[in-house]
Design a protein around this motif. Structure first.
Motif, short mmCIF file in Angstrom:
data_model
loop_
_atom_site.label_atom_id
_atom_site.label_comp_id
_atom_site.label_asym_id
_atom_site.label_seq_id
_atom_site.Cartn_x
_atom_site.Cartn_y
_atom_site.Cartn_z
N SER A 132 14.70 26.54 81.30
CA SER A 132 15.40 27.52 80.46
C SER A 132 16.90 27.49 80.74
CB SER A 132 14.83 28.91 80.73
OG SER A 132 13.42 28.91 80.56
N VAL A 133 17.50 26.34 80.45
CA VAL A 133 18.90 26.08 80.81
C VAL A 133 19.85 27.01 80.05
CG1 VAL A 133 20.66 24.28 81.02
CG2 VAL A 133 18.24 23.67 81.15
N GLY A 134 19.43 27.52 78.91
CA GLY A 134 20.28 28.39 78.12
C GLY A 134 20.74 29.63 78.86
N ALA A 135 20.03 30.01 79.91
CA ALA A 135 20.46 31.17 80.71
C ALA A 135 21.85 30.96 81.28
CB ALA A 135 19.46 31.42 81.84
N PHE A 136 22.24 29.71 81.48
CA PHE A 136 23.53 29.42 82.08
C PHE A 136 24.69 29.50 81.09
CE2 PHE A 136 20.68 27.09 85.10
CZ PHE A 136 20.84 28.03 86.13
N ILE A 144 11.02 23.94 93.35
CA ILE A 144 10.41 24.97 92.50
C ILE A 144 10.79 24.67 91.06
CG2 ILE A 144 10.41 27.42 91.88
CD1 ILE A 144 10.86 28.03 94.86
N VAL A 145 9.80 24.65 90.19
CA VAL A 145 9.99 24.35 88.77
C VAL A 145 9.86 25.63 87.96
CG1 VAL A 145 9.11 23.08 86.78
CG2 VAL A 145 9.06 22.02 89.05
N GLU A 146 10.91 25.96 87.22
CA GLU A 146 10.88 27.14 86.34
C GLU A 146 10.53 26.72 84.93
OE1 GLU A 146 12.18 28.99 82.95
OE2 GLU A 146 13.57 27.49 83.80
N ASN A 147 9.55 27.40 84.34
CA ASN A 147 9.27 27.21 82.91
C ASN A 147 8.78 28.53 82.32
OD1 ASN A 147 5.98 26.63 82.51
ND2 ASN A 147 6.74 26.24 84.57
N ILE A 156 6.86 28.19 88.58
CA ILE A 156 6.99 29.56 88.11
C ILE A 156 6.59 29.59 86.64
CG2 ILE A 156 8.55 31.49 87.68
CD1 ILE A 156 10.26 30.49 89.98
N GLY A 157 5.50 30.27 86.35
CA GLY A 157 4.97 30.32 84.98
C GLY A 157 3.91 29.27 84.77
N TYR A 158 2.87 29.63 84.04
CA TYR A 158 1.78 28.67 83.82
C TYR A 158 1.37 28.68 82.35
CZ TYR A 158 -2.11 25.71 85.26
OH TYR A 158 -2.98 24.65 85.44
N VAL A 202 15.04 32.65 85.20
CA VAL A 202 16.21 32.01 85.81
C VAL A 202 17.10 33.06 86.47
CG1 VAL A 202 18.22 30.54 85.42
CG2 VAL A 202 16.12 30.14 84.12
N TYR A 203 17.34 34.17 85.76
CA TYR A 203 18.11 35.26 86.34
C TYR A 203 17.46 35.79 87.62
CZ TYR A 203 21.43 36.01 82.49
OH TYR A 203 22.44 35.89 81.58
N GLN A 204 16.16 35.90 87.57
CA GLN A 204 15.43 36.55 88.66
C GLN A 204 15.23 35.64 89.88
OE1 GLN A 204 11.93 38.41 87.11
NE2 GLN A 204 11.39 39.41 89.04
#
Length: 270
Positions: free
Chosen positions: A95-99, A68-71, A9-11, A77-79
């Motif tokens: 984006s671990v700060g979302a937690f 799935i890799v989020e960057n 997710i994200g490039y 992260v919310y979505q």
């Protein structure tokens, strides 16, 4: 051994590096299958290379991806965190700060438990998460993070409201407080404090100091841990990414190490 079907997710800078390492077979038995981006028209060359490029999230999550890799930032992260886990994919979070949002963390954890999937937090920009997590088996008295970055790494952040990044001549402390607050104030620069909090004594007990430091050329993180096990002090200096100076090249490397662990017969530093 099975081949992991990986989606990204994200490039941006991190996503591009992760994709490159996977293509170079440096991420174990992982295969890049698909990407989720905002506008697929910008990435036609990737489709020509055989990857599935989606700007429709429903289509992306129906691909049966293993990981799935989020960057793509906190909003991603919310979505997507719960959706990824609920559709059977492990979810690697940058984006671990979302937690720092306790309700989000609770929902995501419950989704992983219910569907037997995993939320994976790579070490990313810091080191020593394995030591901190192991220390929790007995008393852990103090966890502190000191982050120092050169002025260019702070452009586009609230640091610009606190110091003139063009003229600053000596180190300036722009924040001192807890990981919960710093994760929200500096989402791209102190995700490391969130990972440290989750490994150790929590967001409200983990101390954080943040500096703009014109004497540096590399992003620097110092981790101080004290407890029953003894004491540890770890300092890392990360070369900033040319495409995104707020981050460093090590982040993509850490993600690919996590992917490699999922299929490797030998696990190191778990």
């Amino acid at each position: 051994m099975m081949v992991l079907k990986v989606g990204i997710i994200g490039y941006g800078a991190i996503g591009k590096d992760v994709a490159q390492y996977i293509r170079e077979k440096k991420a174990g038995d992982a295969e890049l299958t698909a990407l989720l981006v905002r506008s697929k028209e910008k990435y036609q060359e990737l489709e020509q290379d055989g990857y599935i490029v989606c700007d429709d999230e429903q289509a992306f999550f129906q691909l049966g991806l293993d990981v799935i890799v989020e960057n793509a930032g906190h909003e991603a992260v919310y979505q997507y965190a719960e959706k990824a886990l609920l559709t059977g994919s492990d979810f690697v979070v940058v984006s671990v700060g979302a937690f720092a949002d306790a309700q989000l963390l609770d929902r995501v954890q419950k989704a992983a438990e219910q569907y037997k999937t995993r939320l994976i937090l790579p070490s990313a920009a810091i080191a020593g998460l394995d030591r901190v997590a192991a220390s929790m088996f007995n008393t852990l008295d103090e966890v502190k993070l000191v982050t120092r970055k050169p002025p260019n790494a702070w452009r586009g952040t609230i640091a610009e409201d606190k110091v003139d990044l063009d003229t600053v001549a000596e180190p300036v402390c722009i924040y001192k407080g807890t990981a919960r607050e710093s994760s929200k104030l500096f989402p791209e620069s102190t995700n490391v404090s969130a990972a440290l909090s989750l490994a150790g004594i929590g967001f409200d007990e983990t101390k954080v100091e943040v500096y703009v430091d014109p004497s540096l050329k590399k992003n620097t993180h110092q981790i101080i841990v004290k407890g029953f096990f003894g004491e540890a002090e770890i300092k890392v200096q990360n070369t900033p990414s040319a495409d995104n100076p707020k981050s460093g090249y090590i982040v993509a490397m850490s993600i690919c190490k996590a992917l490699k662990n999922l299929t490797s017969p030998i696990l190191i530093g778990i």
